[in-house]
Design a protein around this motif. Structure first.
Motif, PDB file in Angstrom:
ATOM      1  N   LEU A   6       0.819  -1.197  -0.144  1.00 65.45           N
ATOM      2  CA  LEU A   6       0.083   0.123  -0.366  1.00 65.45           C
ATOM      3  C   LEU A   6       0.945   1.189  -0.098  1.00 65.45           C
ATOM      4  CD1 LEU A   6      -3.134  -0.604   2.523  1.00 65.45           C
ATOM      5  CD2 LEU A   6      -3.080  -0.113  -0.029  1.00 65.45           C
ATOM      6  N   LEU A   7       1.953   1.253   0.916  1.00 68.50           N
ATOM      7  CA  LEU A   7       2.740   2.373   1.054  1.00 68.50           C
ATOM      8  C   LEU A   7       3.446   2.823  -0.374  1.00 68.50           C
ATOM      9  CD1 LEU A   7       3.823   4.055   3.509  1.00 68.50           C
ATOM     10  CD2 LEU A   7       6.129   2.695   3.202  1.00 68.50           C
ATOM     11  N   VAL A   8       4.029   1.527  -1.152  1.00 64.74           N
ATOM     12  CA  VAL A   8       4.629   2.165  -2.459  1.00 64.74           C
ATOM     13  C   VAL A   8       3.614   2.621  -3.353  1.00 64.74           C
ATOM     14  CG1 VAL A   8       5.441   1.072  -4.526  1.00 64.74           C
ATOM     15  CG2 VAL A   8       6.232   0.150  -2.409  1.00 64.74           C
ATOM     16  N   SER A   9       2.225   2.037  -3.609  1.00 66.05           N
ATOM     17  CA  SER A   9       1.360   2.625  -4.523  1.00 66.05           C
ATOM     18  C   SER A   9       0.735   3.872  -3.871  1.00 66.05           C
ATOM     19  CB  SER A   9       0.096   1.652  -4.572  1.00 66.05           C
ATOM     20  OG  SER A   9      -0.813   1.962  -3.674  1.00 66.05           O
ATOM     21  N   GLY A  10       0.814   4.209  -2.584  1.00 64.72           N
ATOM     22  CA  GLY A  10       0.602   5.671  -1.998  1.00 64.72           C
ATOM     23  C   GLY A  10       1.624   6.509  -2.629  1.00 64.72           C
ATOM     24  N   ILE A  11       2.954   5.905  -2.235  1.00 64.67           N
ATOM     25  CA  ILE A  11       3.878   6.976  -2.704  1.00 64.67           C
ATOM     26  C   ILE A  11       3.870   7.424  -4.081  1.00 64.67           C
ATOM     27  CG2 ILE A  11       6.556   7.221  -2.795  1.00 64.67           C
ATOM     28  CD1 ILE A  11       6.724   5.685  -0.250  1.00 64.67           C
ATOM     29  N   ALA A  12       3.698   6.647  -5.035  1.00 66.64           N
ATOM     30  CA  ALA A  12       3.705   6.599  -6.334  1.00 66.64           C
ATOM     31  C   ALA A  12       2.634   7.924  -6.724  1.00 66.64           C
ATOM     32  CB  ALA A  12       3.455   5.359  -7.234  1.00 66.64           C
ATOM     33  N   ASN A  13       1.270   7.427  -6.045  1.00 66.51           N
ATOM     34  CA  ASN A  13       0.187   8.518  -6.372  1.00 66.51           C
ATOM     35  C   ASN A  13       0.459   9.776  -5.618  1.00 66.51           C
ATOM     36  OD1 ASN A  13      -1.901   7.602  -7.726  1.00 66.51           O
ATOM     37  ND2 ASN A  13      -2.735   6.319  -5.829  1.00 66.51           N
ATOM     38  N   GLY A  14       1.120   9.755  -4.553  1.00 70.17           N
ATOM     39  CA  GLY A  14       1.638  10.784  -3.836  1.00 70.17           C
ATOM     40  C   GLY A  14       2.532  11.756  -4.631  1.00 70.17           C
ATOM     41  N   CYS A  15       3.428  11.215  -5.410  1.00 64.27           N
ATOM     42  CA  CYS A  15       4.543  11.839  -6.108  1.00 64.27           C
ATOM     43  C   CYS A  15       3.693  12.731  -7.197  1.00 64.27           C
ATOM     44  CB  CYS A  15       5.332  10.873  -6.892  1.00 64.27           C
ATOM     45  SG  CYS A  15       6.697  10.388  -5.775  1.00 64.27           S
ATOM     46  N   ILE A  16       2.586  12.235  -7.977  1.00 65.08           N
ATOM     47  CA  ILE A  16       2.050  12.828  -8.928  1.00 65.08           C
ATOM     48  C   ILE A  16       1.047  14.301  -8.274  1.00 65.08           C
ATOM     49  CG2 ILE A  16       0.199  12.700 -10.574  1.00 65.08           C
ATOM     50  CD1 ILE A  16       0.719   9.887 -11.046  1.00 65.08           C
ATOM     51  N   TYR A  17       0.588  13.898  -7.041  1.00 62.59           N
ATOM     52  CA  TYR A  17      -0.110  15.053  -6.149  1.00 62.59           C
ATOM     53  C   TYR A  17       0.833  15.835  -5.897  1.00 62.59           C
ATOM     54  CZ  TYR A  17      -4.085  12.014  -5.238  1.00 62.59           C
ATOM     55  OH  TYR A  17      -5.386  11.395  -5.365  1.00 62.59           O
ATOM     56  N   GLY A  18       2.060  15.570  -5.618  1.00 61.49           N
ATOM     57  CA  GLY A  18       3.050  16.483  -5.059  1.00 61.49           C
ATOM     58  C   GLY A  18       3.530  17.248  -6.180  1.00 61.49           C
ATOM     59  N   LEU A  19       3.772  16.716  -7.658  1.00 63.85           N
ATOM     60  CA  LEU A  19       3.966  17.399  -8.767  1.00 63.85           C
ATOM     61  C   LEU A  19       2.944  18.525  -9.060  1.00 63.85           C
ATOM     62  CD1 LEU A  19       5.729  14.776 -11.131  1.00 63.85           C
ATOM     63  CD2 LEU A  19       6.624  16.654  -9.885  1.00 63.85           C
ATOM     64  N   LEU A  20       1.969  18.158  -9.158  1.00 69.00           N
ATOM     65  CA  LEU A  20       0.860  19.018  -9.247  1.00 69.00           C
ATOM     66  C   LEU A  20       0.831  20.208  -8.161  1.00 69.00           C
ATOM     67  CD1 LEU A  20      -1.175  19.286 -11.503  1.00 69.00           C
ATOM     68  CD2 LEU A  20      -2.890  18.292  -9.855  1.00 69.00           C
ATOM     69  N   ALA A  21       1.056  19.924  -6.811  1.00 65.77           N
ATOM     70  CA  ALA A  21       0.964  20.854  -5.951  1.00 65.77           C
ATOM     71  C   ALA A  21       2.357  21.873  -6.064  1.00 65.77           C
ATOM     72  CB  ALA A  21       1.193  20.051  -4.396  1.00 65.77           C
ATOM     73  N   LEU A  22       3.524  20.994  -6.520  1.00 64.97           N
ATOM     74  CA  LEU A  22       4.439  22.016  -6.939  1.00 64.97           C
ATOM     75  C   LEU A  22       4.112  23.105  -7.919  1.00 64.97           C
ATOM     76  CD1 LEU A  22       7.447  20.967  -5.787  1.00 64.97           C
ATOM     77  CD2 LEU A  22       7.887  20.324  -8.106  1.00 64.97           C
ATOM     78  N   GLY A  23       3.134  22.792  -8.688  1.00 68.26           N
ATOM     79  CA  GLY A  23       2.671  23.898  -9.957  1.00 68.26           C
ATOM     80  C   GLY A  23       2.038  24.851  -8.962  1.00 68.26           C
ATOM     81  N   PHE A  24       1.153  24.466  -8.235  1.00 68.92           N
ATOM     82  CA  PHE A  24       0.497  25.542  -7.435  1.00 68.92           C
ATOM     83  C   PHE A  24       1.273  26.392  -6.495  1.00 68.92           C
ATOM     84  CE2 PHE A  24      -3.169  22.417  -6.866  1.00 68.92           C
ATOM     85  CZ  PHE A  24      -3.986  23.156  -7.759  1.00 68.92           C
TER      86      PHE A  24
END
Lengths: 292, 365
Positions: A6-24
């Motif tokens: 779960l942690l691995v898939s969570g981190i992968a998803n989190g990376c995309i959220y993080g990248l988008l948040a980076l844009g904000f």
């Protein structure tokens, strides 16, 4: 093992959220505006990636397609700032919120007209491949996402710390007026920041499309989750955005797995509200007092 | 141009400036009352919708336009009002107490949420309320005994003074009901704005620091504004529930919150008229677009019907143009047109220009 998975898939998803948040955060830092259309820019980036890469469309190699999508969205971001958003430079922050919400609607309509409303997904060279580490099975997609995020973050870090343009962006983010007086072309810097946010959104979008299906409305809810991520980290902090993204990404699958159904969806927002109530400026907020 | 000589403080805060003003609003109300006798039934339905969205818009206007607190989650409060009203009525409450109770419940919910929410400012508040709007969808599914879960609940028929009022059976009666509530709230709102509390709202909007320096308790004022705003929105939600007759978690999607905010902006922030003008745009625009679409389809080979989401896109485009060229919304347009006629040869282009601020303030609170 289950937890690690779960942690691995969570981190992968989190990376995309993080990248988008980076844009904000990029946009917020430079012009103190929040781009409510950032999620829709991710959606556009994903569709562009599909158009460039998928067989039957432009049929490019993966990396070339990624670069093309990033370039197109970068130019789009630049033009958007140059011709639409500059008109309201100096108006209350609120105007920008409304404007970007409206832009998001238009982007969704545009995408729906061009690419249709059926979910599409990206064909990548690593679709379906897995890495095995011990008993852990890591989808290749997740590994690529995590790797790409680390790479992009490093590049951005050096960009902001070492280049003239990066330092100019930091300066104009701290005080537009002072930066202007010091000879920094604040308007052009703003436009470049929007271009940069477009590039980041495109990369996040392509990674997102590699993992799941894209449709025009995907940007809205995804965007709100990325907001949650950006806000958890504190809107003005780049590392905060990534940390917030990872937190949201990790909390989501765990809440879905261990809490009663219905609560999993809500968990990121509850986390965000909790953070905001405890620390109104986010986890990595720069605390400063307003002087009259 | 008429010049009004103000000779006392009361002249500044009177509900109506002069008799002409009084007559104008009187005619407007008479027209609203006469409308169902003249218009076909379909338009009565549209007018009812306008009344309900105006009510919701007034609720949001109090918060965004007059207190300066951006909320992107007011559909959540509409939902609370709607579900509370239906839940009470199905448990045997008569309509009027249930309506008042739903406003009170929504107001209390708003007050409870206000304290933590209002510690945030500007963008943070907008995003937190946006999250509220997402959360309420799931709460509406989880709280099944009240909200009927996924399938939702039916709005019972309203019984009032021995009459049965039903959206489809007696549309005119339902219209008058909504109009009555709207008029009462409008009157209350207008009176609130000329009271010390109302002026405290404006002071908080314009500058929190100077409001505090003038002795306004900023936290209390904001909380009060949030409570009242939520109560009005709750009323609108209750009436909305009776209009659509079935409500479930999908009735109050995040899109409604956003539309509501856009409505207030397009109407004109900071003016009560704006809420009404915005409601007209939101309700009538889809009709206009449908008509245009039929016209274009009939006379050109382009089939516009093939592009779904056209209403939202047109709405967004109007907003875009509005925010860039006319930040004061439709009411600002009206103000300019009126002033142009009043001052005919003397009108100057820059008359309504506002000074811009390039300083960074939000982050330094």
């Amino acid at each position: 093992m289950d937890v690690l998975q779960l942690l691995v898939s969570g981190i992968a998803n989190g990376c995309i959220y993080g990248l988008l948040a980076l844009g904000f955060v990029l946009i917020y830092k430079a012009s103190e505006a929040v781009n409510f259309a950032q999620g829709d820019m991710l959606m556009l980036g994903a569709f562009l990636g599909i158009t460039f890469i998928n067989t039957g469309y432009a049929d490019m190699p993966f990396l070339l397609g990624l670069v093309c999508a990033a370039l197109v969205l970068g130019v789009f971001g630049y033009l958007l700032e140059r011709f639409v958003l500059r008109g309201i430079f100096g108006q209350p922050q609120f105007a920008m919120v409304i404007l970007t919400i409206a832009l998001g609607f238009l982007m969704r309509f545009f995408a729906g007209t061009v690419w249709g409303h059926n979910p599409m997904s990206l064909e990548t060279p690593f679709t379906g491949q897995v890495l095995r580490a011990g008993g852990l099975i890591i989808p290749m997609v997740d590994a690529v996402i995590i790797g790409a995020t680390v790479l992009l973050t490093t590049v951005l870090y050096f960009f902001f710390a070492r280049t003239r343009l990066g330092v100019a962006m930091q300066a104009s983010s701290q005080n537009q007026m002072a930066a202007y007086y010091m000879g920094i072309p604040v308007k052009r810097v703003n436009a470049i920041v929007w271009a940069l946010a477009g590039v980041v959104a495109a990369i996040a979008g392509v990674l997102f499309a590699a993992k799941g299906a894209v449709e025009p409305s995907v940007g809205l809810l995804f965007g709100i989750k990325a907001f949650a991520a950006a806000v958890i980290g504190g809107l003005g902090s780049l590392p905060g955005a990534l940390v917030g993204g990872l937190l949201v990404g990790i909390v989501e699958p765990f809440a879905g797995r261990y809490l009663p159904s219905g609560f999993g969806q809500v968990a990121p927002y509850v986390l965000m509200l909790a953070v905001l109530i405890l620390r109104p400026g986010g986890l990595f907020a720069q605390v400063s007092q307003k002087k009259v | 141009m008429r010049v009004q000589f103000k000779s006392s403080y009361d002249d500044d805060i009177n509900l109506f400036q002069d008799n002409r003003h009084r007559i104008q609003y009187g005619i407007l109300i008479l027209l609203a009352i006469a409308a169902p006798f003249v218009l076909p039934e379909y338009f009565v339905g549209e007018l009812t919708q306008i009344a309900i969205w105006s009510l919701a818009g007034l609720g949001l206007m109090l918060l965004v336009g007059h207190t300066g607190q951006v909320s992107l989650g007011h559909a959540a409060f509409m939902a609370i009002g709607a579900f509370a009203n239906i839940a009470l009525m199905t448990r045997g409450w008569p309509f009027i107490p249930a309506l008042i109770a739903s406003a009170v419940i929504t107001g209390v919910a708003g007050a409870v949420l206000a304290r933590p929410l209002l510690r945030m400012t500007g963008i943070y508040l907008a995003i937190a309320t946006l999250a509220l709007s997402v959360i309420i969808e799931d709460i509406a599914i989880i709280a099944e005994p009240v909200t009927g879960g996924v399938s939702g609940v039916f709005a019972p028929i309203i019984e009032l003074f021995g009459y049965e009022i039903d959206r489809y059976g007696t549309p005119t009666a339902f219209y008058y009901l909504c109009l009555g509530v709207l008029l009462l709230v409008t009157l209350m709102y207008a009176n609130l704005l000329r009271s010390p509390t109302g002026r405290a709202f404006l002071a908080v909007r314009d500058s929190e620091v100077s409001a505090r320096a003038l002795g306004v308790n900023v936290a209390n004022t904001k909380t009060l504004a949030f409570t009242l705003s939520c109560a009005i929105t709750g009323l609108a939600g209750a009436l909305y529930a009776h209009m659509v007759q079935v409500v479930n978690y999908e009735s109050f999607l995040i899109l409604i919150s956003i539309t509501l905010l856009l409505q207030v902006v397009i109407g004109g922030l900071g003016s009560m008229h704006g809420a009404f003008l915005g409601a007209m745009v939101v309700v009538l625009l889809p009709q206009v677009i449908a008509t245009l679409r039929d016209l274009v389809n009939a006379h050109t080979p382009i089939a516009l019907g093939n592009y779904p989401g056209m209403d939202m896109a047109a709405f967004a485009l109007i907003i875009l143009i509005m925010v860039i060229y006319e930040p004061r919304g439709l009411y600002g347009v009206w103000l300019k047109v009126r002033t142009w006629f009043q001052l005919f040869p003397l009108y100057r282009k820059g008359m309504f220009r506002r000074s811009r601020t390039y300083l960074k303030t939000e982050r330094m609170r």
